[in-house]
Scaffold this active site. Structure first.
Site: not given
Ligand code: RRO
Length: 296
Positions: A66, A125, A211
């Site tokens: 996160s 995200c 994963g």
């Molecule tokens: O930075 C993150 O929390 C994150 C991003 Br931007 C994303 O596109 N995918 C993810 O799993 N984490």
């Protein structure tokens, strides 16, 4: 060896956005120039601290994160990272993010003259806002963003999406707007609860799940989109840990294959996969493998 949007990639393996940061740290462990490509961590207009810790937890067959789009913001990115990325002898993909259309358009203008070969608009995200980036599930929003991005961008535009129920509709909107390709998949949402406290381990509770456990989901998503959009360039990713995984993605219809979580557990994994693929492609034809999803 692989050509998409008129760009030559020396092999089909790229680093997905996130785990490789902006490359300078990873370059201490591996020769980035051996990669087919490198995707930088998503950059936003302003610096973001990310979410409060803990923000990474290992679970069976995967990792929850996160992070929350932690990044230095565009000014610092240009100052500290862009020269390094521009100096690489591999194809760099710049991942950009924001809260609204104007953010993406501004970032494209700021980065248009870099040597990067593709802009990847991160619309998925899972760790920001109430439930991710709202624009990523908005058909009209995607159409209008892509259309305007195409007007100003000097590079091909890809969009990165998650596993959405109406993904075909979202991709269709992007195609109507003139998108050059899609990146699939961003991490779907996952949860881990501490049974002693009854509380989620991540401070933000739900995080992005990556994963080996997500590989079948990612493969199905790539396959499903390839069946409908036969000519659309696809960067496939999700749980790629071995060269056999990479071959499955190409057989499912991915032109290029991204490695994300696999880099976190072993930075040399992409290089090893590339070596094994080189052997494999001495006796198998990339195009034939790629055509698997288009047949039958
Ligand atoms: O930075 C993150 O929390 C994150 C991003 Br931007 C994303 O596109 N995918 C993810 O799993 N984490």
């Amino acid at each position: 060896m692989v050509n998409i949007c008129g760009i030559e990639f020396k092999n089909p393996i790229i680093i997905a956005s996130g785990p490789g940061g902006n490359g300078q740290e990873l370059a201490k462990y591996i020769d980035l120039n051996k990669l087919g490509g490198f995707t930088a961590k998503t950059v936003t207009p302003d610096e973001k601290e990310g979410n409060p810790p803990p923000r990474i937890v290992n679970v069976k067959a995967g990792i929850l994160n996160s992070i929350g789009l932690q990044n230095p913001g565009i000014d610092k990115f240009i100052e500290d990272d862009l020269n390094f990325l521009d100096s690489l002898d591999t194809n760099v993909i710049l991942s950009i993010g924001g809260d609204k259309k104007e953010d993406y358009l501004n970032l494209i203008e700021r980065l248009n003259d870099s040597k990067a070969v593709i802009f990847e608009l991160n619309l998925s995200c899972p760790n920001v806002g109430k439930n991710g980036i709202p624009l990523g599930i908005d058909k009209e929003g995607i159409y209008s963003l892509v259309k305007e991005a195409k007007k100003i961008s000097k590079k091909p535009i890809f969009i990165k999406l998650g596993v959405e129920t109406f993904l075909e509709d979202l991709v269709e909107s992007a195609v109507k707007g003139g998108v050059d390709g899609v990146t699939l998949i961003n991490s779907p949402k996952g949860l881990k609860i501490d049974i002693n406290t009854g509380k989620p381990i991540l401070k933000r509770a739900v995080g992005g799940f990556s994963g080996p456990a997500i590989k079948p989901i990612a493969l199905a998503t790539v396959y499903r989109i390839r069946k409908v959009f036969r000519d659309l360039p696809i960067i496939g990713m999700g749980g790629v840990f071995t060269f056999e995984d990479a071959i499955e993605f190409i057989m499912a219809g991915a032109n290029l294959v991204g490695i994300g979580a696999g880099v976190m557990s072993d930075p040399e994994r992409p290089i090893n996969i590339i070596k094994e693929l080189e052997e494999y492609f001495k006796v198998h034809d990339y195009q034939k493998i790629f055509n698997c999803a288009l047949e039958g």
